[in-house]
Design an enzyme around this catalytic site. Structure first.
Site, PDB file in Angstrom:
ATOM      1  N   ARG A 125       0.738  -1.318   0.143  1.00  0.00           N
ATOM      2  CA  ARG A 125      -0.119   0.131   0.165  1.00  0.00           C
ATOM      3  C   ARG A 125       0.964   1.207  -0.032  1.00  0.00           C
ATOM      4  O   ARG A 125       0.534   2.263  -0.564  1.00  0.00           O
ATOM      5  CB  ARG A 125      -0.957   0.023   1.186  1.00  0.00           C
ATOM      6  CG  ARG A 125      -1.940   0.975   1.478  1.00  0.00           C
ATOM      7  CD  ARG A 125      -3.067   0.493   2.169  1.00  0.00           C
ATOM      8  NE  ARG A 125      -4.022   1.739   2.248  1.00  0.00           N
ATOM      9  CZ  ARG A 125      -4.447   2.766   3.223  1.00  0.00           C
ATOM     10  NH1 ARG A 125      -3.521   2.482   4.282  1.00  0.00           N
ATOM     11  NH2 ARG A 125      -5.169   3.320   3.266  1.00  0.00           N
ATOM     12  N   HIS A 183       0.193   4.238  -2.644  1.00  0.00           N
ATOM     13  CA  HIS A 183      -0.288   5.491  -2.235  1.00  0.00           C
ATOM     14  C   HIS A 183       0.999   6.713  -2.521  1.00  0.00           C
ATOM     15  O   HIS A 183       0.602   7.581  -2.655  1.00  0.00           O
ATOM     16  CB  HIS A 183      -0.182   5.535  -0.695  1.00  0.00           C
ATOM     17  CG  HIS A 183      -1.824   5.171  -0.459  1.00  0.00           C
ATOM     18  ND1 HIS A 183      -2.547   6.021   0.486  1.00  0.00           N
ATOM     19  CD2 HIS A 183      -2.691   4.074  -0.823  1.00  0.00           C
ATOM     20  CE1 HIS A 183      -3.716   5.165   0.431  1.00  0.00           C
ATOM     21  NE2 HIS A 183      -3.718   4.088  -0.277  1.00  0.00           N
ATOM     22  N   VAL A 211       0.744   9.957  -5.914  1.00  0.00           N
ATOM     23  CA  VAL A 211       1.002  11.543  -5.572  1.00  0.00           C
ATOM     24  C   VAL A 211       2.238  11.757  -6.050  1.00  0.00           C
ATOM     25  O   VAL A 211       3.222  11.576  -5.357  1.00  0.00           O
ATOM     26  CB  VAL A 211       0.655  11.737  -4.232  1.00  0.00           C
ATOM     27  CG1 VAL A 211       0.878  13.320  -3.641  1.00  0.00           C
ATOM     28  CG2 VAL A 211      -0.649  11.343  -3.810  1.00  0.00           C
ATOM     29  N   GLU A 238       2.509  13.896   3.210  1.00  0.00           N
ATOM     30  CA  GLU A 238       1.339  13.131   2.651  1.00  0.00           C
ATOM     31  C   GLU A 238       1.149  12.034   3.623  1.00  0.00           C
ATOM     32  O   GLU A 238      -0.225  11.606   3.740  1.00  0.00           O
ATOM     33  CB  GLU A 238       2.263  12.569   1.482  1.00  0.00           C
ATOM     34  CG  GLU A 238       2.202  13.407   0.197  1.00  0.00           C
ATOM     35  CD  GLU A 238       3.273  12.853  -0.781  1.00  0.00           C
ATOM     36  OE1 GLU A 238       2.815  11.529  -0.988  1.00  0.00           O
ATOM     37  OE2 GLU A 238       3.809  13.348  -1.678  1.00  0.00           O
ATOM     38  N   ASN A 295      -4.236   9.040   4.580  1.00  0.00           N
ATOM     39  CA  ASN A 295      -3.154   8.288   4.958  1.00  0.00           C
ATOM     40  C   ASN A 295      -3.019   8.122   6.436  1.00  0.00           C
ATOM     41  O   ASN A 295      -2.280   6.964   7.109  1.00  0.00           O
ATOM     42  CB  ASN A 295      -1.848   8.853   4.328  1.00  0.00           C
ATOM     43  CG  ASN A 295      -1.662   8.479   3.014  1.00  0.00           C
ATOM     44  OD1 ASN A 295      -2.314   7.724   2.429  1.00  0.00           O
ATOM     45  ND2 ASN A 295      -1.185   9.484   2.293  1.00  0.00           N
ATOM     46  N   HIS A 348      -6.005  -5.887  -2.490  1.00  0.00           N
ATOM     47  CA  HIS A 348      -6.746  -6.283  -1.250  1.00  0.00           C
ATOM     48  C   HIS A 348      -7.130  -7.559  -0.827  1.00  0.00           C
ATOM     49  O   HIS A 348      -8.070  -7.873  -0.010  1.00  0.00           O
ATOM     50  CB  HIS A 348      -8.147  -5.259  -1.411  1.00  0.00           C
ATOM     51  CG  HIS A 348      -7.998  -3.840  -1.209  1.00  0.00           C
ATOM     52  ND1 HIS A 348      -9.261  -2.976  -1.488  1.00  0.00           N
ATOM     53  CD2 HIS A 348      -7.121  -3.130  -1.038  1.00  0.00           C
ATOM     54  CE1 HIS A 348      -8.540  -1.911  -1.356  1.00  0.00           C
ATOM     55  NE2 HIS A 348      -7.405  -1.679  -1.006  1.00  0.00           N
ATOM     56  N   ASP A 371     -10.095  -9.774   2.848  1.00  0.00           N
ATOM     57  CA  ASP A 371     -10.614 -10.994   2.563  1.00  0.00           C
ATOM     58  C   ASP A 371     -10.873 -11.916   3.435  1.00  0.00           C
ATOM     59  O   ASP A 371      -9.950 -12.506   4.210  1.00  0.00           O
ATOM     60  CB  ASP A 371      -9.530 -11.481   1.526  1.00  0.00           C
ATOM     61  CG  ASP A 371      -9.740 -12.767   0.746  1.00  0.00           C
ATOM     62  OD1 ASP A 371     -10.935 -13.329   1.092  1.00  0.00           O
ATOM     63  OD2 ASP A 371      -8.950 -13.342  -0.018  1.00  0.00           O
ATOM     64  N   SER A 378      -9.425 -15.838   2.967  1.00  0.00           N
ATOM     65  CA  SER A 378      -7.994 -16.433   3.101  1.00  0.00           C
ATOM     66  C   SER A 378      -7.195 -14.898   3.225  1.00  0.00           C
ATOM     67  O   SER A 378      -6.655 -14.274   2.428  1.00  0.00           O
ATOM     68  CB  SER A 378      -7.282 -16.812   1.748  1.00  0.00           C
ATOM     69  OG  SER A 378      -7.629 -15.913   0.652  1.00  0.00           O
TER      70      SER A 378
END
Length: 334
Positions: A69, A73, A77, A92, A98, A197, A249, A252
């Protein structure tokens, strides 16, 4: 063009190329990045990064998703320039999408320290993020790829850009597609990168509006599976602690696979923005068919994920004499 690996076999005057792994093409993206950028200046870089990432994930499996991630992210930017790592109240990392959310900064510090010990002032923090993201996917059971390298680190953070440009868990599909398009990513990339995700956690605050009637109009989100909604309500009571987390999820939790897409077919996407890929009106003509394809083929998902990650990693990199190689990922060089 990029490929995970090639084997050349010769028979007489004939030669054939056998592709091992996934063959991928970062369409429409050109940069000065190369997969062998540190071949002579820091040849042990992949091993150094992998060792620290592996240790971090063994200590906390959630860290794999956090490192993935961070790279995502960062790239949305100012491009992939490690600007998300910069400290400061105007940074940021303190933007609304964030703050109290992105994590893994200490792991990046540990990687940087290990790399600096071996290759002083050679490897950028932006490249460390890209390698760590790849390793996090691999160590979670996902595909591997050769990471393009040669990025330099940015000199400024962009909190306003983070507030405006990063996809939100409450965004409608059309908005998400627009935000991806703004950085050169298409609808296929939207679906594919959302598949990240398949690992990671979500805070109650990011999906509580799907459970409770905060608006004073109709009740909870009808695109959320009723049994899952009941489980989430028990975990996240109204006016409860919004920082409690649950797996994105539920089938799993820590395995990088295609169950995320199977969940969407059953209305079990935790985030509104995730379920939008399959249940929104806009999905029928844009994302629904690819969600179905990925739910049936982990191979296709893995293949396209590699492609989209390489493509995302090529968003506006600083190269040549632009930017710098930070010695501390949290601050620009003095």
């Amino acid at each position: 063009m990029h490929a995970v690996a090639f084997i050349m076999k010769k028979s007489g005057s004939n030669a054939c190329l056998l592709l091992v792994g996934f063959f991928v093409f970062a369409a429409g993206v050109r940069s000065q990045l190369t997969t062998d950028y540190y071949k002579t200046t820091c040849p042990n870089l992949p091993k150094i990064v992998r060792k620290v990432v592996q240790s971090a994930i063994m200590n906390e499996t959630r860290m794999a998703a956090s490192l993935l991630r961070l790279h995502f992210h960062d790239c949305f930017v100012n491009g992939c320039d490690a600007s998300i790592l910069l400290d400061g109240s105007d940074g940021e990392k303190y933007a609304f999408p964030n703050v109290n959310s992105v994590r893994g900064f200490e792991v990046v510090d540990a990687i940087k320290s290990a790399v600096e010990s071996a290759c002083n002032e050679t490897v950028s923090c932006a490249d460390i993020l890209a390698i760590a993201a790849r390793d996090s996917v691999v160590l979670s059971g996902g595909p591997s790829w050769r990471v393009s390298l040669g990025r330099r680190d940015g000199l400024v953070a962009n909190q306003t850009g983070a507030n405006n440009n990063l996809p939100s868990p409450t965004d409608a599909l059309d908005t998400i597609i627009s935000k991806f398009a703004a950085v050169g990513l298409n609808v296929t990339d939207v679906v594919t990168l959302s598949g990240g995700h398949t690992i990671g956690q979500a805070r109650c605050t990011t999906f509580s509006t799907r459970l409770y009637n905060f608006s004073g109009t109709d009740a909870a989100d009808t695109t959320l599976n009723s049994n899952l909604a009941s489980q989430l309500e028990a975990l996240c009571p109204e006016n409860g602690d919004g920082n409690v987390t649950t797996s994105l999820d539920q089938n799993s939790t820590d395995l990088f696979d295609n169950h995320y897409f199977k969940n969407l077919l059953s209305n079990k996407g935790i985030l509104f923005s995730d379920q939008e890929l399959y249940s929104s009106d806009a999905a029928a003509s844009t994302t629904m068919s690819l969600v179905e394809s990925y739910s049936n083929s982990s191979y296709l998902f893995f293949q396209n994920f590699v492609n989209s990650m390489i493509k995302m990693g090529n968003i506006s990199p600083l190269t040549g004499s632009n930017g710098e190689i930070r010695t501390n990922c949290r601050v620009i060089n003095s």
